[in-house]
Design an enzyme around this catalytic site. Structure first.
Site, PDB file in Angstrom:
ATOM      1  N   GLY A  45       4.001  -0.257   8.566  1.00 31.06           N
ATOM      2  CA  GLY A  45       5.290   0.044   7.951  1.00 31.06           C
ATOM      3  C   GLY A  45       5.102   0.186   6.465  1.00 31.06           C
ATOM      4  O   GLY A  45       4.678  -0.748   5.810  1.00 31.06           O
ATOM      5  N   HIS A  46       5.353   1.365   5.955  1.00 31.39           N
ATOM      6  CA  HIS A  46       5.227   1.607   4.523  1.00 31.39           C
ATOM      7  C   HIS A  46       6.600   1.881   3.926  1.00 31.39           C
ATOM      8  O   HIS A  46       7.343   2.698   4.457  1.00 31.39           O
ATOM      9  CB  HIS A  46       4.332   2.829   4.264  1.00 31.39           C
ATOM     10  CG  HIS A  46       2.882   2.531   4.389  1.00 31.39           C
ATOM     11  ND1 HIS A  46       1.918   3.510   4.365  1.00 31.39           N
ATOM     12  CD2 HIS A  46       2.234   1.367   4.528  1.00 31.39           C
ATOM     13  CE1 HIS A  46       0.733   2.942   4.491  1.00 31.39           C
ATOM     14  NE2 HIS A  46       0.895   1.646   4.604  1.00 31.39           N
ATOM     15  N   THR A  92       8.584  -4.727   7.405  1.00 29.77           N
ATOM     16  CA  THR A  92       9.199  -3.397   7.468  1.00 29.77           C
ATOM     17  C   THR A  92       9.390  -2.967   8.914  1.00 29.77           C
ATOM     18  O   THR A  92      10.372  -2.326   9.261  1.00 29.77           O
ATOM     19  CB  THR A  92       8.268  -2.350   6.786  1.00 29.77           C
ATOM     20  OG1 THR A  92       7.779  -2.902   5.578  1.00 29.77           O
ATOM     21  CG2 THR A  92       8.975  -1.057   6.507  1.00 29.77           C
ATOM     22  N   THR A 114       3.335  -6.409  17.004  1.00 24.98           N
ATOM     23  CA  THR A 114       4.564  -5.677  16.688  1.00 24.98           C
ATOM     24  C   THR A 114       5.221  -5.130  17.962  1.00 24.98           C
ATOM     25  O   THR A 114       6.274  -4.531  17.902  1.00 24.98           O
ATOM     26  CB  THR A 114       4.256  -4.509  15.742  1.00 24.98           C
ATOM     27  OG1 THR A 114       3.304  -3.652  16.383  1.00 24.98           O
ATOM     28  CG2 THR A 114       3.682  -4.993  14.419  1.00 24.98           C
ATOM     29  N   THR A 159      -5.227  -6.805  14.612  1.00 23.82           N
ATOM     30  CA  THR A 159      -4.778  -5.630  15.340  1.00 23.82           C
ATOM     31  C   THR A 159      -5.972  -5.099  16.140  1.00 23.82           C
ATOM     32  O   THR A 159      -7.072  -5.660  16.065  1.00 23.82           O
ATOM     33  CB  THR A 159      -4.168  -4.587  14.376  1.00 23.82           C
ATOM     34  OG1 THR A 159      -3.518  -3.579  15.147  1.00 23.82           O
ATOM     35  CG2 THR A 159      -5.214  -3.952  13.468  1.00 23.82           C
ATOM     36  N   GLN A 193      -2.318  -1.635   7.744  1.00 25.92           N
ATOM     37  CA  GLN A 193      -2.707  -3.022   8.028  1.00 25.92           C
ATOM     38  C   GLN A 193      -3.579  -3.563   6.883  1.00 25.92           C
ATOM     39  O   GLN A 193      -3.351  -3.207   5.742  1.00 25.92           O
ATOM     40  CB  GLN A 193      -3.418  -3.135   9.380  1.00 25.92           C
ATOM     41  CG  GLN A 193      -2.497  -2.971  10.576  1.00 25.92           C
ATOM     42  CD  GLN A 193      -2.311  -1.536  10.980  1.00 25.92           C
ATOM     43  OE1 GLN A 193      -3.250  -0.760  11.014  1.00 25.92           O
ATOM     44  NE2 GLN A 193      -1.100  -1.160  11.304  1.00 25.92           N
ATOM     45  N   LYS A 200       0.822  -1.217   0.000  1.00 30.24           N
ATOM     46  CA  LYS A 200       0.000   0.000   0.000  1.00 30.24           C
ATOM     47  C   LYS A 200       0.852   1.261   0.000  1.00 30.24           C
ATOM     48  O   LYS A 200       0.431   2.285  -0.512  1.00 30.24           O
ATOM     49  CB  LYS A 200      -0.914   0.028   1.226  1.00 30.24           C
ATOM     50  CG  LYS A 200      -1.997  -1.007   1.194  1.00 30.24           C
ATOM     51  CD  LYS A 200      -2.912  -0.882   2.391  1.00 30.24           C
ATOM     52  CE  LYS A 200      -2.218  -1.086   3.714  1.00 30.24           C
ATOM     53  NZ  LYS A 200      -1.647  -2.423   3.932  1.00 30.24           N
TER      54      LYS A 200
END
Ligand code: IMP
Length: 427
Positions: A40-41, A298, A128, A238, A223, A16
């Site tokens: 994480g992107h 990531t 995480t 999550t 997510q 994404k």
């Protein structure tokens, strides 16, 4: 088309970041609604690779407004770290706005995240450990501390002290752990407060004004659908709502403001963390996808579990998000195999299942029913126009469209901004 929602159609990590970056180039404002730095992107542009966790990808464009919405849980120390990281690379954060209603994550949330995971033993969720679940617990318990609480330094400090007392009881009595150091926590948070206060705003008002003015607003996903607390593979989820509905609550806009929902899906499936995964490949094909697709988290660096594309999941994601168009990422990674498989249904001990089950025990019993299609050459990353793709790759995309009833509007063939095939106007 003024308001576009991007949503992960699988278990997160659908690529994404890159798609958001691509869509950001057409947007005036980019908004995140849910989650925190569990996301994480990775965005690659101009030969530089940026790793973002809290800040929307639109920050890489100086003129775009970037918003952290009210539905988020924000670790102030991590946010300042991310601002520093961007500024060191010459990226301005002047256009960053933080919702006054968002909740804050503190050191005790991170500690409790790790300890509750440990206490779950073999039944751990694989979080995480960024404190996301514990911060949402505080929000729902109505003892959470919000961004607007930072305004009054003394009152803010008193709230933190109150919560430290509660959390230290939990840390020491329940978990037999050392208490959180109040002084150290306050020092780091107060330093962050100074940096963040100038960015605090009533972001719901900003977003609604922008939409009314016909400006293009992109709601970037974090997510994915199956990590949604209600609609995902509970309890391996999550603690927020990464589905399209979460955008309205988490940004303070009404559902009528949304024009379009784009579902982002990898050409195959990956998952981080625990829980059943019907199309998971435990063999060399799974490892080949992992290596070729650099499928390592990531945020955590963990190897991602890899498998064939799951059509049952895609149809479910289309339904619960109201997806109007799909973006298929990593089609290049799936190249180089003689044949590729798509799961179209599950076989649950002799029963054909076409709707994604709620019970994980049922999901664990589901064996994928595959359709095998011809593979294509691995080198398609230079292709920019859909017709230029190998016939087999086009057939793969057509198969997905037919299976889901949703058009594939975009195909990604590499990590770079330009390695994208657009089939229509997305925004
Ligand atoms: P948490 O969000 O840290 O509580 O983790 C709960 C579950 O969501 C774990 O399985 C995580 O691996 C997963 N998760 C959270 N954020 C992401 C993400 O951005 N991508 C993929 N998985 C995620």
């Amino acid at each position: 088309m003024a308001a576009l929602v991007l949503v992960g159609a699988q278990w997160g990590d659908e690529g994404k970041g890159k798609i958001t970056d691509f869509a950001s180039s057409r947007a005036d404002m980019v908004v995140r609604s849910m989650g925190g730095n569990n996301a994480g992107h990775t965005v690659e542009t101009g030969g530089v690779c940026y790793k973002l966790h809290l800040i929307p990808s639109g920050i890489l464009y100086p003129e775009k407004q970037n918003i952290l919405g009210n539905g988020m849980v924000i670790d102030p120390v991590a946010l300042v770290g991310e601002m520093d990281y961007l500024q060191k690379q010459g990226i301005s954060v002047d256009n960053l706005f933080i919702s006054d209603r968002a909740h804050l994550v503190f050191a005790y949330h991170r500690e409790l995240d790790g300890l509750s995971e440990e206490a779950r033993g073999a039944g751990d969720i694989g979080t995480t450990k960024k404190g996301i679940g514990p911060a949402y617990m505080d929000k729902m318990e109505r003892i959470g501390i919000r961004v607007c609480d930072m305004t009054d330094r003394d009152a803010f400090s008193a709230l933190i002290k109150r919560n430290i007392a509660i959390k230290n009881t939990l840390l020491t009595e329940l978990y037999g752990h050392v208490p959180v150091d109040e002084e150290a926590l306050l020092a780091e948070v107060m330093a962050a407060r100074e940096r963040l206060l100038p960015h605090v705003a009533d972001t719901s008002a900003m977003i609604n004004t922008a939409i009314r003015a016909g400006r293009k607003v992109l709601f970037e996903g974090a997510q994915g659908t199956l990590l949604d607390i209600d609609l995902g593979t509970y309890p391996y989820v999550t603690s927020s709502y990464p589905t399209a509905g979460g955008v309205t609550i988490g940004s303070g806009v009404g559902p009528t403001a949304i024009d379009r929902v784009m579902g982002v899906a990898k050409a195959y499936t990956t998952r981080v963390g625990k829980g059943p995964f019907p199309t998971e490949l435990h063999d060399e094909t799974g490892q080949a996808i992992r290596d070729k697709g650099h499928e390592y988290g990531t945020t955590t660096g963990r190897p991602r579990r890899c498998g064939w594309l799951d059509g049952v999941i895609l149809r479910y994601a289309a339904r619960v998000n109201g997806i109007t168009g799909l973006c298929l990422t990593r089609l290049d990674t799936l190249g180089g195999f003689d044949t590729v498989k798509v799961c179209t249904a599950y076989d649950m001990e002799g029963i054909s299942v076409t709707d994604f089950p709620a019970r994980l025990k049922d999901l664990a019993k589901c064996a994928p029913v595959y359709t095998e299609l011809k593979g294509w050459t691995s080198d398609i990353s230079h292709i920019r126009d859909f017709d230029g793709l190998p016939r087999e790759a086009k057939e793969y995309v057509a198969f997905i469209e037919e299976m889901t009833g949703i058009p594939v509007d975009m195909v990604s063939v590499g990590a770079g901004r330009e390695e994208t095939i657009l089939r229509g106007d997305i925004f």
